[in-house]
Design an enzyme around this catalytic site. Structure first.
Site, short mmCIF file in Angstrom:
data_model
loop_
_atom_site.label_atom_id
_atom_site.label_comp_id
_atom_site.label_asym_id
_atom_site.label_seq_id
_atom_site.Cartn_x
_atom_site.Cartn_y
_atom_site.Cartn_z
N LEU A 33 41.87 45.95 37.14
CA LEU A 33 41.99 45.16 38.37
C LEU A 33 43.47 45.09 38.73
O LEU A 33 44.27 44.55 37.97
CB LEU A 33 41.43 43.76 38.16
CG LEU A 33 39.91 43.64 38.12
CD1 LEU A 33 39.50 42.29 37.53
CD2 LEU A 33 39.33 43.80 39.52
N VAL A 34 43.84 45.65 39.88
CA VAL A 34 45.25 45.78 40.23
C VAL A 34 45.47 45.32 41.66
O VAL A 34 44.67 45.59 42.55
CB VAL A 34 45.73 47.24 40.07
CG1 VAL A 34 47.20 47.37 40.46
CG2 VAL A 34 45.55 47.71 38.63
N GLY A 83 45.75 41.42 34.51
CA GLY A 83 47.17 41.10 34.37
C GLY A 83 47.48 39.66 34.05
O GLY A 83 48.59 39.19 34.32
N CYS A 85 53.40 31.03 56.09
CA CYS A 85 53.10 30.31 54.85
C CYS A 85 54.30 30.49 53.93
O CYS A 85 55.35 30.97 54.36
CB CYS A 85 51.82 30.84 54.20
SG CYS A 85 51.90 32.58 53.73
#
Length: 483
Positions: free
Chosen positions: A177-178, A281, A443
């Site tokens: 998952l990146v 990560g 934001c």
């Protein structure tokens, strides 16, 4: 000639070692071909010798980024029958470089020579001493290295480190998952270093902004370190997930639920592609979704192993490694969790996340949006992304300025006349002010505002995004700093 050293491969049994050596050789060949180079190879007890290339610097650059390579050196080779021949050759090679310099001689041997490394160090040192400013074994200006293997000697004065580890493809495949951020590409790199080829999964939350950032990170990771394989990359549209989790108040733990969604998607891809686990990560305790308690909740419902190479590293260590391997992003737009929750939730329960997961077909939605490309197709795919500049550079034409930060940040400082809103309020804002107005969302770092601007564009409005610092710079360019 270039000598390549490896460490862990040499510790394996004969069958595994031969397999890994062949894999390493194949990966190097592929890396050289990508760089427009070629070479001849010779194996010899824990060493790989390359010759016949045209540009040594290009070859050494490829080798220094090939998983499994411990170190490498450009060497001068000779065949000898006595130590005196080695001394003569060492004098020819180094005498002219030693004027005004202190030196050291270091010898390593493999084979059946009838003299010791210390003997040769003394002989070569005595021969070179008259040309030098003396010997310094601790901090020499020039280091004369001699590696002996049977009746061959290899001279070099420097070594370049490689990543070490194992050749990519020597271990089982994993799904990583990146994002385009700092941590996950480093975790993927560490899994690649352990020999696992990866399939990458990316969920876009603010297309095209975060997709372009992700592909930039992927290109650096794959092109620099992926010698020997062409990974599959899964790109999924997560905008409906953001709209659902951020647009309703009845989700108990949206940021933790989002992580469970990602795990579930990766697990489904892993099962369908024959992968043996998921790489993520997370670093323990770095953010609220990465506490041991919340990670346990996230893991529930995922039957496949989850590997976290960064678990024991702090942010500074991860950032330093990201800079060293070249994946550090040019700009950071913040973390996904800021999209869903402004308040940290430390003790989420399994029941809360199970409740959230049952409210919407999150995983099916993402899998249905899956687009797959290969690493070699990144440039082509990126060129096909519409070149829409969502990044606001100034405030002009009386736009609607929308502050997406929390109430505390808004009360502390906000752009004069800005509207405070939640990320799920984009449609309501457009309905309220009309599509004829220009919207500028901002934001803290840019991820929330990039999502909002992207969604507003889909609804037919003209919209841009900025981060808080960019907005303050705009004000400072017009008048004294408002803060």
């Amino acid at each position: 000639m270039i000598i390549v050293r490896y460490s862990e491969i040499g510790l394996k049994g004969s069958h595994a070692r031969r397999m890994m050596e062949n894999r390493l050789r194949g990966n190097i060949i592929q890396g050289l071909l990508r760089a427009g180079e070629n070479a001849t190879f010779r194996w010899e007890r824990g060493r790989l010798f390359l010759d016949g290339y045209s540009n040594p610097e290009t070859v050494m650059e490829v080798l220094s980024r090939t998983m499994g390579v411990k170190s490498l050196s450009e060497v001068t080779e000779m065949v000898f029958s006595s130590p005196s021949e080695i001394v003569i050759r060492a004098t020819e090679l180094y005498a002219g470089s030693l004027r005004g310099k202190k030196f050291a001689v270091r010898t390593r041997r493999a084979g059946g020579q009838n003299f010791t490394s210390i003997n040769l160090n003394l002989l070569v040192g005595d021969a070179l001493f008259p040309y030098s400013a003396g010997v310094d074994l601790e901090h020499p200006d020039l280091e004369v290295n001699i590696e002996l293997r049977d009746n061959r000697a290899y001279f070099f004065n420097s070594s370049r480190p490689g990543p070490g580890g194992l050749p990519i493809g020597s271990e089982g495949k994993l799904v990583a998952l990146v994002s385009g951020g700092i941590d996950s590409p480093v975790a993927a790199w560490m899994a690649m270093k352990r020999g696992s080829p990866l399939e990458f999964v990316f969920v876009s939350l603010a297309h095209p902004v975060d997709t372009v950032d992700f592909l930039s990170a992927m290109k650096r990771l794959v092109a620099r370190w992926g010698h020997g394989y062409d990974p599959v990359i899964h790109i999924m549209d997560g905008s409906s997930i953001v709209a659902e989790l951020a647009g309703r108040d009845d989700y108990s733990a949206p940021s933790v639920t989002f992580k469970r969604i990602l795990y579930s998607v990766a697990a489904r891809i892993a099962v369908s592609t024959g992968a043996y686990g998921i790489v993520t990560g997370e670093s323990l305790g770095q953010v609220s979704s990465q506490t041991p308690e919340n990670l346990m909740v996230i893991n529930r419902g995922t039957d496949i192993p989850v590997y976290r190479p960064l678990a024991g590293m702090d942010k500074d260590e991860i950032t330093d490694l990201a800079r060293r391997i070249g994946t550090f992003p040019e700009s950071s737009k913040g973390e996904f969790c800021s999209l869903f929750s402004r308040n940290s939730i430390m003790g989420v329960t399994v029941q809360q996340v199970d409740h959230d997961m049952a409210m919407f077909p999150f995983v099916d939605k993402l899998i249905a949006s899956d687009t797959t490309i290969n690493g070699s197709e990144i440039d082509h795919y990126t060129m096909g992304i519409p070149d829409i500049d969502l990044r606001g550079k100034d405030i002009e034409l009386d736009p609607v300025v929308v502050d997406l930060r929390g109430h505390d940040k808004f009360d502390e400082w906000h752009y004069p006349g800005s509207v405070h809103a939640r990320i799920g309020d984009v449609k309501e804002l457009i309905d309220r002010f009309g599509k004829g107005r220009t919207f500028v969302f901002y934001c803290q770092k840019g991820l929330q505002s990039a999502y909002a601007a992207s969604e507003a564009r889909k609804m037919g409005a003209v919209a841009y995004y900025m981060d808080t610092e960019g907005l303050k710079k705009t004000l400072r360019s017009r008048k004294p700093d408002p803060s």
